[in-house]
Write a protein that holds these residues in place. Structure first.
Motif: not given
Length: 289
Positions: A114-125
């Protein structure tokens, strides 16, 4: 995680119970434990295998039996999980023949990440990625019927708040992909037994001699072939396509003719044998593999 493991275990137990009680006229297929690198836990590997089992089972095309349901095969399968023994398919050929197995499905898991990503509002998923290969083997002599590699990532990668959640979410696509896998390696074959509706010289609906017993599902697609003789040899010519409108009984289904209605009607009038062979039925057309 404990609840997830319990669900996996119960699902496999239910499948084993079904396989032992099902005596319909279908091919008996065993599914092996899957090999995987040490970086992948046995728990996650078994979770993936469980989704493969669920997907094949729901197609109702074959009698699918987990090797874990037979003690002798279980011991041999565990031994073969070691990389050095994975190629030794014929080690239990006699046992398989005794049990009446037509094919053995083997699995090789390449990666579950799984790769770490970030939404436009800065939330990590996290976004999951899973890759594995399935082999269909004749256990009596080790010959390979076919092999298919699957990769689920990007659009078909699941999402989660942790790496594990993302991978588990991605496994739903594993189950979906089994529809095309079954249609590729465990095809149904039958024939048109009657042309039901004809309009303007074209067959609109027909009856085929396949039904619930063989695992026919509503909307299942079939190719239609005319059996012809060429230079003394019997051959087949594709002339049309069908889509199952209704599964009527154990051995009958009513189908809409979606292509080749005129030629299907003409050949039926001439007494030509019309053979039907299942084809991929998912709307995704192999998108997930």
């Amino acid at each position: 995680m404990k609840k997830f493991l319990l669900a996996v275990t119960l699902g496999i137990m239910a499948l084993c119970s079904y396989a032992q009680s099902n005596v319909e006229d279908k091919e008996k297929v065993y599914i092996d434990y899957f090999s995987h690198p040490k970086s992948i836990s046995n728990t996650m590997a078994e979770a993936l295998r469980s989704k493969v089992i669920e997907g094949i089972h729901e197609m109702n095309r074959v009698i699918l039996i987990d090797v874990a349901s037979d003690e002798a095969l279980k011991k041999e399968a565990l031994r073969r999980q070691e990389e050095s023994a994975m190629g030794d398919v014929t080690a239990r050929s006699e046992e398989m023949k005794t049990l009446g197995a037509k094919y053995l499905i083997q699995g090789q898991i390449t990666s579950m990440t799984a790769t770490k990503n970030k939404t436009d509002d800065g939330k990590i998923y996290y976004k999951g990625s899973v890759s594995y290969t399935l082999k269909v083997v004749n256990p009596s002599d080790g010959t390979l019927k076919g092999t298919q590699t699957f990769t689920h990532e990007g659009l078909t990668g699941g999402r989660g708040d942790t790496e594990e959640e993302a991978i588990i979410s991605t496994l739903d696509y594993v189950k979906i992909s089994m529809d095309d896998f079954v249609d590729e390696y465990f095809k149904m074959e039958g024939s048109i037994v009657q042309v039901e509706e004809v309009k303007k010289g074209k067959a609109k609906t027909v009856y085929i001699d396949l039904g619930k017993t063989k695992g026919v599902l509503k909307s299942q697609k079939f190719l239609v072939y005319a059996e012809i003789e060429i230079a003394g040899e019997v051959s087949r010519k594709e002339i049309g396509q069908l889509n199952v409108k209704e599964v009527l009984s154990a051995g009958r289904s009513l189908c809409n003719v979606t292509k080749g209605g005129e030629e299907i009607f003409q050949k039926s009038q001439e007494g030509v044998k019309l053979i039907v062979v299942s084809r991929k039925q998912t709307p995704f057309g192999g998108l997930f593999n």
